[in-house]
Write a protein that holds these residues in place. Sequence first.
Motif, PDB file in Angstrom:
ATOM      1  N   THR A 523       0.803  -1.206   0.000  1.00 33.14           N
ATOM      2  CA  THR A 523       0.000   0.000   0.000  1.00 33.14           C
ATOM      3  C   THR A 523       0.837   1.258   0.000  1.00 33.14           C
ATOM      4  O   THR A 523       0.354   2.327  -0.275  1.00 33.14           O
ATOM      5  N   ARG A 524       2.111   1.134   0.351  1.00 34.15           N
ATOM      6  CA  ARG A 524       3.047   2.243   0.323  1.00 34.15           C
ATOM      7  C   ARG A 524       4.256   1.818  -0.493  1.00 34.15           C
ATOM      8  O   ARG A 524       4.379   0.664  -0.887  1.00 34.15           O
ATOM      9  N   ASP A 616      -1.188   9.621   9.736  1.00 34.12           N
ATOM     10  CA  ASP A 616      -1.459  10.414   8.540  1.00 34.12           C
ATOM     11  C   ASP A 616      -2.940  10.785   8.476  1.00 34.12           C
ATOM     12  O   ASP A 616      -3.807   9.910   8.358  1.00 34.12           O
ATOM     13  N   ASP A 619      -5.543   9.664   5.661  1.00 39.97           N
ATOM     14  CA  ASP A 619      -6.204   8.360   5.642  1.00 39.97           C
ATOM     15  C   ASP A 619      -7.546   8.453   6.351  1.00 39.97           C
ATOM     16  O   ASP A 619      -7.610   8.920   7.499  1.00 39.97           O
ATOM     17  N   HIS A 622      -7.790   7.267  10.007  1.00 44.37           N
ATOM     18  CA  HIS A 622      -6.878   7.780  11.035  1.00 44.37           C
ATOM     19  C   HIS A 622      -7.577   8.039  12.361  1.00 44.37           C
ATOM     20  O   HIS A 622      -6.946   8.052  13.416  1.00 44.37           O
ATOM     21  N   GLN A 667      -7.926   1.372   8.320  1.00 47.29           N
ATOM     22  CA  GLN A 667      -6.573   1.379   7.799  1.00 47.29           C
ATOM     23  C   GLN A 667      -6.028   2.800   7.831  1.00 47.29           C
ATOM     24  O   GLN A 667      -6.733   3.763   7.537  1.00 47.29           O
ATOM     25  N   ALA A 668      -4.780   2.929   8.213  1.00 47.22           N
ATOM     26  CA  ALA A 668      -4.124   4.232   8.214  1.00 47.22           C
ATOM     27  C   ALA A 668      -2.618   4.009   8.143  1.00 47.22           C
ATOM     28  O   ALA A 668      -2.162   2.871   7.968  1.00 47.22           O
ATOM     29  N   HIS A 669      -1.853   5.053   8.261  1.00 43.85           N
ATOM     30  CA  HIS A 669      -0.398   4.964   8.218  1.00 43.85           C
ATOM     31  C   HIS A 669       0.199   5.836   9.312  1.00 43.85           C
ATOM     32  O   HIS A 669      -0.198   6.994   9.480  1.00 43.85           O
ATOM     33  N   THR A 682       7.138   5.223   7.077  1.00 43.24           N
ATOM     34  CA  THR A 682       5.722   4.902   7.022  1.00 43.24           C
ATOM     35  C   THR A 682       5.504   3.483   7.503  1.00 43.24           C
ATOM     36  O   THR A 682       6.270   2.577   7.190  1.00 43.24           O
ATOM     37  N   SER A 684       2.199   0.845   7.787  1.00 46.00           N
ATOM     38  CA  SER A 684       0.785   0.589   7.545  1.00 46.00           C
ATOM     39  C   SER A 684       0.178  -0.043   8.794  1.00 46.00           C
ATOM     40  O   SER A 684       0.722  -1.001   9.337  1.00 46.00           O
TER      41      SER A 684
END
Length: 704
Positions: A523-524, A616, A619, A622, A667-669, A682, A684
């Motif tokens: 994803t990143r 982040d 997202d 978050h 989901q976020a980072h 980063t 995940s």
Amino acid sequence: MAGTHGIHVHGDVEGSQVVVGDHNVVINAALGSSVSVRSEGPPPTRRRTRPSGRALPDRAPRLLGRDRELAALGRWLGQGYPVQVYGPPGTGKSVLLRRYAANAATSGQDVVYLPAAGVPAEDLVQELFHACYEAEDYKPEPARVRRLMGSVRALLVIDDFQGSTAELAELMDAAPGCDVLLATAERHTWDEGRALRLEGLQEEPALALLGEELRRPLRDEEYEAARRLVTAVRGHPLTLVQAAADTTFEVDEDARVTGLANGLSDAASVLLRLLDALSPLPLSAKLLPILAGSVDTAAITELTSLALIGSSGTGYRTTGRVAHLVAERTGPARDAAKLAPALTAWAAATTATRHDIAAEAPVVCHVLAAAARARDHAAVCALARTTAPALARSLRWGAWHQVLGLGAAAARAQGSAADEAYFRQEEEVRKRALGVVALATAGGALAAGGVIGHIAGTAGHGGAAAGKTGFAAAASHPAAITAAVAALAVGGVFAGLATAGDGQPRARPTPSGQVTSLAATGTRPPGPISTAPRTPTRPPSPSRTSPHPPTKATTPPSPTRIASSPPTDPGQGPVSCPLDSLGTLTLGAPAGGEATDDYAWQDFMQCDDERTLTVDKADPGHVAFGVTPTSCPKTAHPGQEIRVSAPCRYTVLFHPPQSAEPGTQYQAHVIMRDDWGRLSMTLSVYGTVSATSTASPSSTAPTP
């Protein structure tokens, strides 16, 4: 134009002197203020035997159906967590805080109560300091505030806080030895506290509340209608109180509003519209006759009995949505801008002291902002010039800054050069006294650079604290430099209080939860997973946990950073800080519960800015995550691509909303930036709401 506003100079303002940090400031409304560096040390301060200041409001009514919430507040505060009670207006947040505070005071605990509606965080900190120390004309620098307040052990109750999460962090950091309990309308996402959403009452206590407000038991013919109302409004306490006040259990809101509006007397209607124009601020008993023309006690009694207004301890204000709708139905809305002349005349009168004006600062700023929107520039200049000296002399410098900004804009708009020069000079004095000196000197460059770094970091990635290199960070945000003068004062003197006195982030105990570490995802930007020894760095505390034991996946050894392009702007530094993708972390927790995992980022470099660690905000998920640094190394000399002596350790928190359904995934980072504001790390993070027991703020179980 300048000089035509009839500015009155109070006897306790003209030529008065205060001490701000290392500076002497002479406040002079007619000639303009001045600032000079003190040759002596800070003035003496003496700790009060017990905190003084604002008294708690009248004894709070008996709480119905809130035993579990009170127990949760006591448990969390006892564990060392700051606690936030949040929810929509009318759910009883203030009543809950007052009841807890009254219980604490009865048990012998020192309590500092701060009504915070419309008050900048900087002024709340100053009020807190004055409540605990005898130093009326002294505004210490942030580091000294924290040192002095570190010995104060009290319950700090902040009612109706309306500031940002960053301002909340500043306020809490100024009281490191206090237990903090606050009420807000919306939840602040913080990583170190506990949050309790106050919902409506269950049916039994809701019906009991109706009977208590009626001062009699519900009649048989009323019971079913009352139950339907409780169900329709989901036990919303204020709605139930208003329904009991007008002796109807009408479910339809429009019908209830129409009935209330039609039944109000003329005097009550006029007063309700006035208070609605100032909402959500309270109007004090001192200002009520000034702005209303007279005080009609019968109208106050009428509106209070219908629960359309309430006493907040500092004055009267409207109560929620229904009161606003009723005010709209009773006649033309009052414009707060039209109150400026009366407020100016009151502030200029010899009977209004600087303390009186400081106490009414939220209303002054509210009316000024309304007059500015209405483009009544002359009224803004007059009110701003009349009140600014008193606010400065009273050390309410957050409000002073707001007043100076509104006054300067109005002066420019109407072409009043003299007024504009006055406001500009006062703002320059304020900045110099706070240590934000001209950039032409070396010391000034360093001081301002740190603050500009804070501005650039906040603008670039959602509220991150100031970086190590203010000018380097600002280089990637040119607008931050040109807007520095205005933006410096947004956070006031306490812009850097999000870290402790030693520069380390404030830490609180964090409970454990169900944690699973998985392989990296795509994803990143791809990259190997960090060798992160997941060793807890803080002692566990009670928390609801998943029925499944925590599991850990083995991570491969030492990662290699992903190369990134070096900066092309020479002002950004000679060396890039390449991106490190740490893979994936998955956590599980029930709705309303929490799960955490401690993570160690081994590949931390000097060019990484440890203070930008955050979730982040880009997202959507978050809102369910938080991150707290625990032992990230301090760094200096940015741009050197060398390994620091220790990894950056932090805790990831998963706290799904209470409304989340089992199986819902978030989901976020977790990210960190380098000295130039570019992404450098980063991780995940995924969270799944487990299908365990429903959330309850009092149903915690000890962690094994």
